[in-house]
Design an enzyme around this catalytic site. Structure first.
Site, PDB file in Angstrom:
ATOM      1  N   ARG A 128      -7.265  -8.094  -8.441  1.00 26.30           N
ATOM      2  CA  ARG A 128      -8.000  -9.356  -8.594  1.00 26.30           C
ATOM      3  C   ARG A 128      -9.469  -9.035  -8.801  1.00 26.30           C
ATOM      4  O   ARG A 128      -9.891  -7.879  -8.718  1.00 26.30           O
ATOM      5  CB  ARG A 128      -7.847 -10.216  -7.336  1.00 26.30           C
TER       6      ARG A 128
ATOM      7  N   HIS B 280     -14.044  -3.120   9.241  1.00 28.35           N
ATOM      8  CA  HIS B 280     -13.432  -2.828   7.950  1.00 28.35           C
ATOM      9  C   HIS B 280     -13.677  -3.927   6.918  1.00 28.35           C
ATOM     10  O   HIS B 280     -13.008  -3.972   5.884  1.00 28.35           O
ATOM     11  CB  HIS B 280     -11.930  -2.572   8.091  1.00 28.35           C
TER      12      HIS B 280
ATOM     13  N   LYS C 186       0.824  -1.210   0.000  1.00 26.27           N
ATOM     14  CA  LYS C 186       0.000   0.000   0.000  1.00 26.27           C
ATOM     15  C   LYS C 186       0.857   1.258   0.000  1.00 26.27           C
ATOM     16  O   LYS C 186       0.523   2.255  -0.641  1.00 26.27           O
ATOM     17  CB  LYS C 186      -0.946  -0.010   1.205  1.00 26.27           C
TER      18      LYS C 186
ATOM     19  N   GLU D 215      -2.567   6.588   8.324  1.00 24.48           N
ATOM     20  CA  GLU D 215      -3.234   7.620   7.549  1.00 24.48           C
ATOM     21  C   GLU D 215      -4.235   8.381   8.400  1.00 24.48           C
ATOM     22  O   GLU D 215      -4.718   7.875   9.426  1.00 24.48           O
ATOM     23  CB  GLU D 215      -3.984   7.009   6.355  1.00 24.48           C
TER      24      GLU D 215
END
Length: 672
Positions: free
Chosen positions: A292, A235, A116, A200
């Site tokens: 994917r 999440h 990421k 973040e």
């Protein structure tokens, strides 16, 4: 086009690929673990190969064994599905080295987007908007804590390699950062083999909107519109829909361009998803790219009329994209609900066991069920506990939502605890109905989603009793009719015949009196109510009943000691209590803290011999790739742990010796 492919996955995605391949005339090879020897995808495929033990690391994550199976069966290509090796660049490279087509993006694209932090740096170069945060390589806890303070709380810690909500925590206070970081790193290392995280800014009231992209080997790249995946817990997505409510054509075009730019930046081929965090004002930030096919791809298929798995196969075979961007259009609205074996009322704890009864809603033009299991199959602790994806489609969102509510009301599952009733409550909330969406919707709607227990309706007691009486009558008819022990008519000396059935549902226990009537039915005494009841119990548990003046269509399914009563879209687990059973409920768990499911102890968080407050974290278990923290049920003394870090524990195992304060003060040493 290929003549034979191997599916390196399991569950509903493997079944889905097999169905599409069969329609295209392509033979299929399924691989499976020992635990999946009789799984649905194995039964559907033309050939099947066992590649290892139940644990994924010994089977579905063994790329070498998958390639051996492909070579041995003459497969030309490998479809990785999603999860497992679908985003593993080493496996993609190994396929290429073996002369096998990997039905997915090139290894270089997976590698570019697999981290990421590296992906965000690449997206910054491509001009894709990014969320403020730290995406670098330094991982010292103190350094990351300093970066979090600079970013400003709340922050989000995320595993750099992976997704699915694993290795992800929101942190609201500096004093909670260290513990959350350690938990994220443990979970990330366990799930992805990499403990690297990024930090973040947590966007308040964000929406999670993703863009479906598709590229071919000839340089073509399109986006197939968006999906709103904002409704999540831990999440992990619960509901997904397409198109995103409130999306303007201008914003759709801007997000589509950004997604295509992201795909082109890494030379993307095949199906991929570019995920964005969207602020209430419409500003959007790149979050990650899933290299994917996504679990929620069916909602895109429903609004476009396309088969994305077929597109994958054609692109992997070297064909151009079937359609250009200007030929793509949105038709109607689709919503997907993920049906899981889990107990929403117990923190979404996964449930394992055999699917003793599984009756999904009828499929048709507006309703689709993608599943990897059938009645009689087992939900094991080894893999994700998804039972099915329920997808509905209609010409607009209100009609699609009505379809979803009706379909959920028809779903019947017994043998494991499912989230079907939770989904019913979720789609009925005003927030979801009015498309007031953000990733904290479930947390905001706690009062509606987790209501206080209500008394069991009289109709439920009546149906449970009626089904028991019908079942006994059928057993008697199948036995020795001449035997007086086969007669269960409630005969009593000098009194009217009466049966008495002791039933329990949750914390409520009730004895139902049953007297036969002249028409072949029963008069049921339920509390202070007397009700005439009759009906016919089908072999599958369906019960067409008459309760007083009301006619109902229900089901009463035997599930171990329970009789699952399905009525009006709800389920009640009713237990028949033996009349001679002494004392208490009979199924209560005594003693200390028990393992809520099979798993592994991965952290001990308290010191034996110390007094702890109620709610104090004591230990962490890992099960189904997720962490579960067990806490003290009351103030008391933690006397000892019964297992060490790394130990495997079975469902219901006593984990600690714990003495509640009151018991300790009395000198009993009893466990709470």
């Amino acid at each position: 086009m290929f003549t034979k492919i191997l599916i390196a996955n399991r569950g509903e995605i493997a079944c889905r690929v097999i169905r599409t391949a069969r329609r295209l005339g392509i033979a299929t090879v399924a691989v499976h673990s020992e635990a999946d020897a009789n799984a649905r995808h194995v039964r559907l495929a033309d050939e099947a190969v066992c590649i290892g033990a139940a644990a994924a690391r010994e089977s579905y994550l063994r790329g070498d064994r998958i390639l051996e199976a492909a070579r041995a069966t003459g497969a030309q290509a490998i479809h990785p599905g999603y999860g497992f090796l679908s985003e593993n660049e080493d496996f993609a490279e190994a396929c290429a080295a073996a002369g096998m087509v990997f039905i997915g993006p090139p290894a270089s694209a997976i590698r570019a987007m697999g981290s990421k932090s590296a992906a965000k740096a690449l997206m910054a170069e491509a001009g894709v908007p990014l969320t403020p945060g730290y995406h670098g390589d330094r991982q010292e806890p103190d350094f990351l804590a300093e970066r979090a303070a600079e970013i400003g709380y709340p922050v989000l810690i995320k595993a750099s390699a992976g997704g699915g909500g694993k290795g992800m925590r929101r942190v609201d206070r500096p004093e909670d950062f260290a513990a959350a970081l350690a938990s994220c790193q443990r979970e990330a290392l366990n799930a992805f083999g990499d403990s690297h995280v990024l930090v973040e800014k947590y966007v308040l009231r964000p929406r999670h909107i993703e863009i479906q992209v598709f590229g071919d080997t000839l340089g073509g790249c399109v986006f197939l519109f968006e999906r709103d995946c904002s409704v999540q817990r831990r999440h992990q997505k619960v509901l997904e829909e397409a198109p995103a409510p409130g999306m303007t054509p201008e914003r759709r075009a801007a997000m589509g361009r950004a997604a295509v730019d992201a795909a082109r930046a890494v030379g993307y081929v095949g199906a991929g998803t570019v995920e964005f965090i969207v602020q209430p004002d419409g500003a959007f930030y790149f979050m990650e790219m899933n290299t994917r096919l996504q679990v929620e791809h069916p909602v895109t298929e429903m609004i476009t009329g396309l088969d994305l798995v077929e597109w994958q196969l054609r692109v992997a075979a070297g064909e151009p994209l079937p359609l250009t961007q200007d030929a793509l259009a949105i038709d109607g609205h689709a919503i997907e609900a993920r049906v899981y074996a889990e107990d929403a009322d117990k923190g979404f704890l996964p449930s394992t066991g055999r699917l003793l009864h599984l009756a999904p809603p009828l499929e048709g033009p507006h309703v689709r069920v993608d599943t990897g299991v059938e009645q009689g199959d087992e939900i094991t602790p080894h893999y994700d506990p998804m039972i099915a994806k329920l997808i509905v489609h209609d010409r607009d969102r209100p009609r699609a939502l009505a379809r979803l509510r009706a379909a959920l009301a028809q779903y019947r599952i017994a043998g494991v605890t499912s989230n079907v009733e939770f989904l019913q409550r979720l789609v009925a909330t005003p927030a979801f109905a009015q498309a007031d969406l953000d990733t904290a919707l479930i947390e905001r709607e706690q009062a509606l989603l987790f209501p206080a227990p209500q008394p069991v309706p009289d109709e439920v007691w009546a149906l449970a009793a009626l089904a028991e009486l019908q079942r006994e009558a059928a057993e008697a008819a199948a036995g020795d009719a001449a035997s007086p022990w086969s007669v269960a008519d409630g005969w009593r000396l000098n009194l009217a015949p009466e049966r008495r059935l002791a039933l329990r549902c949750g914390e409520q226990t009730l004895t139902v009196g049953a007297q036969p009537d002249a028409a072949g039915g029963w008069w049921l005494s339920i509390g202070g109510t007397r009700l005439q009841a009759s009906g016919r119990l089908g072999p599958d548990g369906t019960l067409a009943a008459r309760l007083g003046e009301r006619r109902v269509q229900a089901a009463v399914v035997v599930s171990a000691e329970r009789r699952q009563v399905f009525l009006d879209g709800r389920t009640w687990p009713v237990v028949r209590v033996a009349r001679l059973q002494a004392g208490g409920r009979g199924d209560e768990h005594g003693g200390g803290l028990k393992a809520p499911m099979p798993g592994k102890v991965i952290a001990l968080l308290a010191t034996p011999g110390t007094v702890v407050e109620a709610g104090t974290p004591l230990l962490v278990m890992e099960a189904m790739k997720m962490e579960h923290t067990l806490t003290a049920p009351a103030r008391g003394r933690l006397q000892a742990f019964r297992f060490a870090v790394g130990d495997q524990v079975s469902d219901g195992a006593e984990l600690v010796n714990f003495a509640a304060e009151a018991a300790e003060a009395a000198g009993t040493g009893a466990a709470a």
